[in-house]
Design a protein around this motif. Sequence first.
Motif, short mmCIF file in Angstrom:
data_model
loop_
_atom_site.label_atom_id
_atom_site.label_comp_id
_atom_site.label_asym_id
_atom_site.label_seq_id
_atom_site.Cartn_x
_atom_site.Cartn_y
_atom_site.Cartn_z
N GLU A 238 0.83 -1.21 0.00
CA GLU A 238 0.00 0.00 0.00
C GLU A 238 0.86 1.26 0.00
N GLN A 239 2.00 1.22 0.67
CA GLN A 239 2.90 2.36 0.77
C GLN A 239 3.90 2.41 -0.39
N LYS A 240 3.79 1.44 -1.30
CA LYS A 240 4.72 1.32 -2.43
C LYS A 240 6.16 1.19 -1.95
N ASN A 241 6.33 0.55 -0.81
CA ASN A 241 7.65 0.30 -0.23
C ASN A 241 8.07 -1.11 -0.63
N THR A 242 8.40 -1.27 -1.91
CA THR A 242 8.61 -2.60 -2.48
C THR A 242 9.97 -2.69 -3.15
N GLY A 243 11.01 -2.46 -2.36
CA GLY A 243 12.37 -2.47 -2.90
C GLY A 243 12.81 -3.80 -3.46
N TRP A 244 12.12 -4.89 -3.11
CA TRP A 244 12.49 -6.21 -3.62
C TRP A 244 12.02 -6.45 -5.05
N HIS A 245 11.05 -5.64 -5.51
CA HIS A 245 10.49 -5.89 -6.85
C HIS A 245 11.50 -5.53 -7.94
N ARG A 246 11.53 -6.35 -8.99
CA ARG A 246 12.40 -6.11 -10.13
C ARG A 246 11.57 -6.01 -11.40
N ASP A 247 11.97 -5.11 -12.30
CA ASP A 247 11.26 -4.92 -13.56
C ASP A 247 11.79 -5.80 -14.68
N THR A 248 12.76 -6.64 -14.35
CA THR A 248 13.32 -7.56 -15.34
C THR A 248 13.17 -8.99 -14.84
N VAL A 249 13.22 -9.92 -15.77
CA VAL A 249 13.10 -11.34 -15.43
C VAL A 249 14.30 -11.78 -14.61
N ASN A 250 14.05 -12.56 -13.58
CA ASN A 250 15.13 -13.07 -12.74
C ASN A 250 16.11 -13.90 -13.58
N LYS A 251 17.38 -13.52 -13.54
CA LYS A 251 18.38 -14.18 -14.38
C LYS A 251 18.59 -15.65 -14.00
N LYS A 252 18.46 -15.95 -12.74
CA LYS A 252 18.67 -17.34 -12.31
C LYS A 252 17.48 -18.21 -12.72
N LEU A 253 16.29 -17.65 -12.72
CA LEU A 253 15.13 -18.39 -13.23
C LEU A 253 15.37 -18.76 -14.69
N ALA A 254 15.80 -17.79 -15.49
CA ALA A 254 16.06 -18.05 -16.91
C ALA A 254 17.19 -19.07 -17.08
N LYS A 255 18.22 -18.94 -16.26
CA LYS A 255 19.39 -19.83 -16.37
C LYS A 255 19.04 -21.27 -16.06
N TYR A 256 18.20 -21.49 -15.04
CA TYR A 256 17.90 -22.85 -14.58
C TYR A 256 16.50 -23.31 -15.00
N MET A 257 16.00 -22.70 -16.06
CA MET A 257 14.64 -23.01 -16.50
C MET A 257 14.47 -24.48 -16.85
N LYS A 258 15.42 -25.05 -17.55
CA LYS A 258 15.31 -26.44 -17.98
C LYS A 258 15.28 -27.37 -16.77
N GLU A 259 16.13 -27.09 -15.78
CA GLU A 259 16.15 -27.90 -14.57
C GLU A 259 14.83 -27.78 -13.80
N LEU A 260 14.28 -26.58 -13.78
CA LEU A 260 13.04 -26.35 -13.05
C LEU A 260 11.86 -27.08 -13.69
N THR A 261 11.75 -26.99 -14.99
CA THR A 261 10.59 -27.57 -15.68
C THR A 261 10.81 -29.01 -16.12
N GLY A 262 12.03 -29.51 -15.95
CA GLY A 262 12.31 -30.87 -16.42
C GLY A 262 12.22 -30.98 -17.92
N GLY A 263 12.40 -29.85 -18.62
CA GLY A 263 12.33 -29.86 -20.08
C GLY A 263 10.92 -29.84 -20.63
N ARG A 264 9.90 -29.75 -19.75
CA ARG A 264 8.52 -29.70 -20.23
C ARG A 264 8.26 -28.39 -20.98
N SER A 265 7.45 -28.48 -22.01
CA SER A 265 7.11 -27.27 -22.77
C SER A 265 5.85 -26.59 -22.25
N ASN A 266 5.08 -27.29 -21.42
CA ASN A 266 3.83 -26.71 -20.89
C ASN A 266 3.65 -27.09 -19.42
#
Length: 237
Positions: A18-46
Amino acid sequence: MLQEPDTTAAEYWEKRWEQKNTGWHRDTVNKKLAKYMKELTGGRSNARVFVPLCGKSIDMLWLAEQGHEVVGVELSKVAIESFFKENNLEFSVEKVKLALAVDLIDVYKCVEKKINIFCCDLFAVSEEDFGKRFDAIWDRGSLSAMQPAADGRGKRYTKKMRSLLADDGSYLLESHYYELDRGNKPPASISVALRNEIYGEDFVLKALEIEKVAQDTHKGLSFDLDLHYHLIKPKLH
């Protein structure tokens, strides 16, 4: 058994939004999520991906654009509605009865993308509410926000994650670590001992990497913040 929301934590985080005190928010995609995407999804496409305490994370839109179905849980309506507004996404709102809650809650459903966000306490949701368990969980600081060292909350949190994750699913965790004792000030510092204690019964953890992000200041002392990344797999008992 009906679950009571954690009102103290809920009020704290809702006030931050409510106070817009959200210093943790990022406007870009998390780089580690993108890096480890295959491991996270097990290679699934959906894959069906769960995002606890999702806020207005752009990661949800990115995941949906990769072809995945995304379900988030967030207490703050301000955060949820900001997500749709800032990304120019249309949505509808449906009142839903959860298995573990007394009151109806709002579910925000994206028109263009496969993104649904449940506006409620995290501990109020269950597998029954989602139809089936998830292929993947992306936890960007959700554990750290829960103050897991207090009152057995960490173990309750990991039990909830295990109940929502499929037996062949994967869980990518970003957690915070500070050398300095910061007391109860969020985000919580997750030590190796605490992480092993709360995850050890139900999961196998694989350390991926540590990112040194920045210095912070607390009570006049400077200290480093490290972000730890783990790939987590369910134990099959």
